[in-house]
Design an enzyme around this catalytic site. Structure first.
Site, PDB file in Angstrom:
ATOM      1  N   GLU A 165       0.973  -1.349  -0.008  1.00  0.00           N
ATOM      2  CA  GLU A 165       0.025   0.033  -0.077  1.00  0.00           C
ATOM      3  C   GLU A 165       0.998   1.214   0.075  1.00  0.00           C
ATOM      4  O   GLU A 165       1.959   1.177   0.662  1.00  0.00           O
ATOM      5  CB  GLU A 165      -0.951  -0.101   1.163  1.00  0.00           C
ATOM      6  CG  GLU A 165      -2.101  -0.459   1.156  1.00  0.00           C
ATOM      7  CD  GLU A 165      -3.325   0.286   0.324  1.00  0.00           C
ATOM      8  OE1 GLU A 165      -2.848   1.108  -0.315  1.00  0.00           O
ATOM      9  OE2 GLU A 165      -4.270   0.076   0.976  1.00  0.00           O
ATOM     10  N   ASP A 166       0.469   2.215  -0.587  1.00  0.00           N
ATOM     11  CA  ASP A 166       0.993   3.724  -0.378  1.00  0.00           C
ATOM     12  C   ASP A 166       0.836   4.357   0.956  1.00  0.00           C
ATOM     13  O   ASP A 166       1.918   4.662   1.555  1.00  0.00           O
ATOM     14  CB  ASP A 166       0.576   4.275  -1.353  1.00  0.00           C
ATOM     15  CG  ASP A 166      -0.974   4.743  -1.381  1.00  0.00           C
ATOM     16  OD1 ASP A 166      -1.686   4.076  -0.885  1.00  0.00           O
ATOM     17  OD2 ASP A 166      -1.448   5.868  -1.933  1.00  0.00           O
ATOM     18  N   PHE A 224      -1.989  16.317   4.501  1.00  0.00           N
ATOM     19  CA  PHE A 224      -2.453  15.815   3.320  1.00  0.00           C
ATOM     20  C   PHE A 224      -1.613  15.890   2.518  1.00  0.00           C
ATOM     21  O   PHE A 224      -0.662  16.652   1.900  1.00  0.00           O
ATOM     22  CB  PHE A 224      -3.504  16.890   2.743  1.00  0.00           C
ATOM     23  CG  PHE A 224      -4.320  16.076   1.864  1.00  0.00           C
ATOM     24  CD1 PHE A 224      -3.998  15.230   0.770  1.00  0.00           C
ATOM     25  CD2 PHE A 224      -5.643  16.162   2.059  1.00  0.00           C
ATOM     26  CE1 PHE A 224      -4.525  14.690  -0.173  1.00  0.00           C
ATOM     27  CE2 PHE A 224      -6.589  15.448   0.797  1.00  0.00           C
ATOM     28  CZ  PHE A 224      -6.187  14.695  -0.171  1.00  0.00           C
ATOM     29  N   ARG A 268      -0.241  12.414  -8.808  1.00  0.00           N
ATOM     30  CA  ARG A 268       0.631  11.037  -8.528  1.00  0.00           C
ATOM     31  C   ARG A 268       1.739  10.905  -9.270  1.00  0.00           C
ATOM     32  O   ARG A 268       2.584  10.382  -8.534  1.00  0.00           O
ATOM     33  CB  ARG A 268      -0.409  10.036  -9.146  1.00  0.00           C
ATOM     34  CG  ARG A 268      -1.760   9.695  -8.467  1.00  0.00           C
ATOM     35  CD  ARG A 268      -2.301   8.431  -9.053  1.00  0.00           C
ATOM     36  NE  ARG A 268      -3.707   8.276  -9.057  1.00  0.00           N
ATOM     37  CZ  ARG A 268      -4.131   7.814  -7.896  1.00  0.00           C
ATOM     38  NH1 ARG A 268      -3.560   7.534  -6.752  1.00  0.00           N
ATOM     39  NH2 ARG A 268      -5.635   7.677  -7.668  1.00  0.00           N
TER      40      ARG A 268
HETATM   41  C1  PRP Z   1      -5.808   5.152  -0.053  1.00  0.00           C
HETATM   42  C2  PRP Z   1      -4.738   4.247   0.060  1.00  0.00           C
HETATM   43  C3  PRP Z   1      -5.276   3.136   0.908  1.00  0.00           C
HETATM   44  C4  PRP Z   1      -6.206   3.685   1.682  1.00  0.00           C
HETATM   45  C5  PRP Z   1      -5.907   3.988   3.230  1.00  0.00           C
HETATM   46  O1  PRP Z   1      -6.454   4.676  -1.177  1.00  0.00           O
HETATM   47  O2  PRP Z   1      -4.170   3.864  -1.011  1.00  0.00           O
HETATM   48  O3  PRP Z   1      -5.910   2.216  -0.032  1.00  0.00           O
HETATM   49  O4  PRP Z   1      -6.638   4.935   1.134  1.00  0.00           O
HETATM   50  O5  PRP Z   1      -6.642   4.585   3.954  1.00  0.00           O
HETATM   51  P1  PRP Z   1      -7.500   3.518   5.289  1.00  0.00           P
HETATM   52  O6  PRP Z   1      -6.206   3.379   5.865  1.00  0.00           O
HETATM   53  O7  PRP Z   1      -8.129   4.932   5.914  1.00  0.00           O
HETATM   54  O8  PRP Z   1      -8.347   2.631   4.926  1.00  0.00           O
HETATM   55  P2  PRP Z   1      -7.725   5.579  -2.294  1.00  0.00           P
HETATM   56  O9  PRP Z   1      -9.032   5.112  -1.685  1.00  0.00           O
HETATM   57  O10 PRP Z   1      -7.386   7.002  -1.777  1.00  0.00           O
HETATM   58  O11 PRP Z   1      -7.537   5.050  -3.607  1.00  0.00           O
HETATM   59  P3  PRP Z   1      -6.405   5.177  -4.432  1.00  0.00           P
HETATM   60  O12 PRP Z   1      -5.037   4.182  -3.845  1.00  0.00           O
HETATM   61  O13 PRP Z   1      -6.710   4.726  -5.744  1.00  0.00           O
HETATM   62  O14 PRP Z   1      -5.540   6.718  -4.544  1.00  0.00           O
END
Ligand code: PRP
Length: 183
Positions: free
Chosen positions: A104-105, A156, A169
């Site tokens: 995950e990012d 943010f 991105r």
């Molecule tokens: C972000 C990130 C994780 C999640 C983390 O995804 O990549 O998947 O949110 O948040 P949490 O710990 O509160 O669950 P996002 O929905 O922004 O989609 P993306 O990766 O396509 O930008």
């Protein structure tokens, strides 16, 4: 170094690309060591992890297989567990002999990984997680990641795969977005 002077959306660089590169190499060494005797399947969670994922897998020296998933806590998806929707699933049925590393990012509230990991654990031999960024101040559910690049404050952030409204991105560094953009 990327020139942010004319980019008013970016308040400042939080983690520069060289620092990221060095940390990614360290994490790859840890994964090399920990998964040496396993059948490693790297699972990138789209879209935010795509650059981190690419850099991480290129630094591994052990064999690894590659899969992707797309999950979200809202919107439409084909499979749903808890509040999480899966709109792209791992492209194979049998994971029973696979050791997954979910990439995950960012971990924020923790909801995504805390729902996703038990779901994958039913299908795979083992599941571990790796996130580039961790924002512990935002946690709503108890979850800690096995490998973490950087712990960051509740700002943010965009860049190196992370977006705001699908923008930023492609920036090479992890940057703090100016509040002017979202307030
Ligand atoms: C972000 C990130 C994780 C999640 C983390 O995804 O990549 O998947 O949110 O948040 P949490 O710990 O509160 O669950 P996002 O929905 O922004 O989609 P993306 O990766 O396509 O930008």
């Amino acid at each position: 170094m990327y020139d942010y002077k004319n980019n008013e959306a970016i308040e400042k660089v939080l983690i520069d690309s060289e620092t990221i590169e060095n940390r990614v190499k360290e994490i790859a060494r840890d994964i090399d060591r920990d998964f040496a005797d396993k059948r490693l399947v790297m699972v990138g969670i789209l879209k935010g992890s795509f650059i981190f994922f690419g850099d991480l897998v290129r630094n591994l020296t052990i064999p690894a297989e590659i899969e992707f998933m797309k999950v979200s806590s809202y919107g439409s998806g084909t499979v749903s567990f808890g509040e999480i929707k899966v709109s792209l699933d791992i492209g194979r049925e049998d994971l029973s002999e696979c050791d997954l590393l979910v990439v995950e990012d960012i971990i924020d509230s923790g909801k995504t990984l805390s729902k996703l990991v038990p779901h994958l654990a039913k299908r795979a031999r083992s599941v571990k997680t790796c996130t580039l960024l961790d924002k512990p101040e935002r946690r709503e559910v108890d979850f800690s990641t096995d490998y973490c690049g950087f712990t960051i404050p509740d700002e943010f952030v965009v860049g190196y795969g992370l977006d705001y409204d699908e923008k930023y991105r492609t920036l090479p560094d992890v940057c703090i977005l100016s509040p002017k953009v979202y307030l």
